[in-house]
Structure formats: C-alpha cells, structure tokens
Write an enzyme that holds these catalytic residues in place. Sequence first.
Site, short mmCIF file in Angstrom:
data_model
loop_
_atom_site.label_atom_id
_atom_site.label_comp_id
_atom_site.label_asym_id
_atom_site.label_seq_id
_atom_site.Cartn_x
_atom_site.Cartn_y
_atom_site.Cartn_z
N GLU A 1 90.12 12.07 17.09
CA GLU A 1 90.34 12.45 18.55
C GLU A 1 88.96 12.82 19.05
OE1 GLU A 1 90.91 16.26 21.11
OE2 GLU A 1 92.00 16.44 19.17
N CYS B 1 88.70 18.66 25.57
CA CYS B 1 88.92 17.13 25.91
C CYS B 1 89.88 16.73 26.84
CB CYS B 1 88.83 16.86 24.44
SG CYS B 1 90.38 17.23 23.80
#
Length: 508
Positions: free
Chosen positions: A283, A317
């Site tokens: 990720e 994020c």
Amino acid sequence: MTQNIRSLSTYILMNKAFINGKWIDSLENKSFGILNPASQKVIGNVPDLTIEQVNSSILLAHDSFDKWKKISGKERGHILRKWFDLMIKNKEALAALITQENGKTMKESLTEIELGASYIEWFSGEAPRINGDILTSPKREKQLLVFKEPLGVCAFITPWNFPSAMIARKVGPALAAGCTCVLKPSEETPLSALALAKKDRKKEKQKGKNKSFFFFFNKLSQEAGLPPGVFNVLTCSTKSNSDVGKLLCTHPLISKISFTGSTKIGKILLSHCSQGIKKTSMELGGNAPFIIFPSADLKKALSGLIASKFRCSGQTCVCANRILVHADIYDEFARLLKEEVGDMPVGPGNDPATDIGPLINKAAADNIEALLEDSVLKGAKVSAGGKRLGETFFEPTVLQHVTPDMRIYQEEIFGPVASLIKFSTEEEAVEIANSTPFGLASYFYSRDVEQIWRVKSSLHFGMVGINEGIITTAEAPFGGVKYSGFGYEGSKYGIEEYLHKKYVCWSV
C-alpha cells in the site's frame, strides 16, 4: 482518568521489544527516543535491536507457526475476539498513547482504536470460514480438491500515521489465516505497537514496577491467548531501517511481506523481495482527486472534504490531495471552505478544543512550507491559513489557482493544505484526476445518477468515494493500483492475501 494516563505515559514500561512472548532489550544496550510531536519532548525510549535479534525473532516465529496453524480456525477466531474486546475495553488508554506519540487529536485517536479493533473483530469471524473447494473432475476415478493453507511467517512494516489501526488491519487476517507475525512498526510511533502485547502480570507484580498503569496498557495479545512467538514486535531506529528491511525481505523463512509507506521505499523492498520470490502486499503513495460537480450538495461536499482532507492533520494516504471544483460553483465553494477552515483550532492533540494537531516532525512541516513557497511563486494564492506555528504546527490552509507546474499538484501533500483546481467539463475533471501515476483513493460529489455511473467507471483508482469522504471500513477491500501498489486489506478478500491454494488430485 485520561489525564492520569497521559501524565504517566512516559513511564509505561514500553521500553522493550516483544519477541516470543518476552520483553527484551537490545543486545548492544542501544535505544532511541520517541518524541511527542506537539512538545518535541522524549516520552519514552525503546531498544534498537540488532540484526541478530531480528533474525532470532524470525526463527522463533517460524518455530511457532507449526503449532499455530494446527489450531482450528474457530479457536483462532475466539482468541481474536478476545483481543478485540480488550482493545475496546482499554480504548481510552490506547488512544491517549497514540495522541502522545503521533500528535493526532484524542477524538481521532479514539476513532483509530475503534477502527483497528473492527478489523480484529471482522477477521475473528473470517477465521472459521476458510473453505476450500471440490472441482469437477474430467475422469470418474479422480477427485480434484483445493485446500487453503496459511503461508507461514509474515513480516509487516507499518507507518506512523495510523500506528494502531494499520497493524490490526494487517495482523488480523494473518493470524486468522494461521500465519505467525513479525512486526516492524515505524520508529516514530512504536509505543502503540508494543501496546498490543502484555507482559506477565505475576512476574511484574513480584518486581513491583508500575503495576496498575503498565498492565492497563499492556493487556492485549497475551491476555487474549496468543501463544508465544505468534505475534512479535521489533523496535529499530532510523539507522537500522535499511538493514532490517532487507533482512525481512530476503530471509528464507519469511513467506510474505506487507508494507505501507512511500512508493520510493516500496520499490526498494520489492527489489529485495524478488531475490526470495516473496509474496507481497504494497500500500504505497496516493494523490487522491476530490471532484465537486455542479449538481453536488455543497454542504455535504464541504463536510466530506473537511473529513477527508484534515484528518490526522492531512497526513493520510487517502487524503483529498487535489480538489477539483467546477467553474460554476468554484467561487462559492472556495468561500465556504475558507470560512470553515478559519474556524479550525490548532493545538496539541490532548486539548479537547483542537481540530488540527501537529505534523509528525519538523521535516514534515519544512516540506509543507516548501510546497507552499513553490506554489505561491508560480501563481497560487493562499486564501486561508498558510502560516507555520512553531516547530511542527501548521495552520489549516486553502490554496487557490493551483496549476500542473506546481509541486503541490504532482506530489502527495501530507499536511493540512487544501489545494483547489478549477475545471469546466466532466471530461476535463476525469482527465485531471487520472493524470497521476498513483491510483489509491478518489472521491467525487454529484447528484446526477447518469454522471455517477460514468465517472465511477472512468476513474483509475482502487477505491472511489461517491458523496462520501471517509471510505475505510473493515467490511470493504482497501487497496490501490498503478504506483499505489497491489493487494487488499480488510473485507472477505483480505484473508486471501495470507493463504495459498493447495491442489490435490486423488485417484480412487
């Protein structure tokens, strides 16, 4: 009680790493300090483990794997459920710890603990439901069977912005699948990771050290019933990161690497993993578009943007990174956003009045200053905020007239800056949104049903929020495409990342 917890957080005895059910120091007696981002004061010290100790933790996790995988999924689920109950029972203490080492507000920290616990709860239910398959055979005398089995020892490298929830989201499915875990948390926020374990109560009572509050924080994994060696927490300094990361990626007994962090570091880790043909989940970075079409409910869009953009002071994020507003509503939305941002107090996370806490460190604040300076020099306008307040605090900021030649347009901001971009057509908005190598989260607001179906299919991102700014939940898959990585966390798909399929052909 929360105040007492905060005042004692510098002496919680989370000054050791957790390996094979034991709390250990560095063999070289080296340690490093953990700073409170708000005060810049050291709140604790943890061991800087040697490479030999990291290697030992992997061997011990491997030794524990054979026993853990043989425990039934139902029993593993019961243990995870106990872990969930303990997290919820102690959520205020755990949240106070996050606020101390990460800086986010207590409200956000409590939300993080509840989110992390929800992943443990979800995978406690998935553990008994790991089912194989019986395939149709081309011949009567053959039976074709598929069994799902745990991968083995899994290594996790987690970031500082969600120091508890990110761990739960990774470790939960791994343990449910029957894997054992070696966790390397961020050197900025290792205390929350250590808080997911428990020291032996009887021994600590005999020593008479800080009985009540030490146990109050450290009553999770062991009390839930995780056997020694199944869940291990390694503490390593910035200087050790490169060597430790390489060892985890190349060690022959590590079956899986899961990393959350920058694309730059992700590429390095993938290069290391290629030497051992490791299964990986990545990720990585994001550059999320947040599109507001003319038909949108502006109040709902404003609320969703505030939630997405300014959570954790903009350091996630999946934060809205490029805010695309249609020309017909641009001025009105900019005015509403400016008013809303102007009312957001900045301060320490443990102050109930605070909306925007500190950035994680001085370097993060330096970067925001540099991004704003570059933008203003190239024609952008600061219409709200824009000032740095001390070492790590930054005013929530609205930046207008952002253009593609600015760094802030191309880069992940990771700070409390809302950058507005004007567009004229749906096609233009989609083109701008997709004009990035990243593909994690995306958002758009519209009440035009036909437009919703077109745009959601046109956005090249792993996740799309439609009229919603907060999309993360244990029930849904979390993951990206392109430079934002691959693999999924959460949902029914998350546990598959920790299982392999064994095909058996049985001739009868």
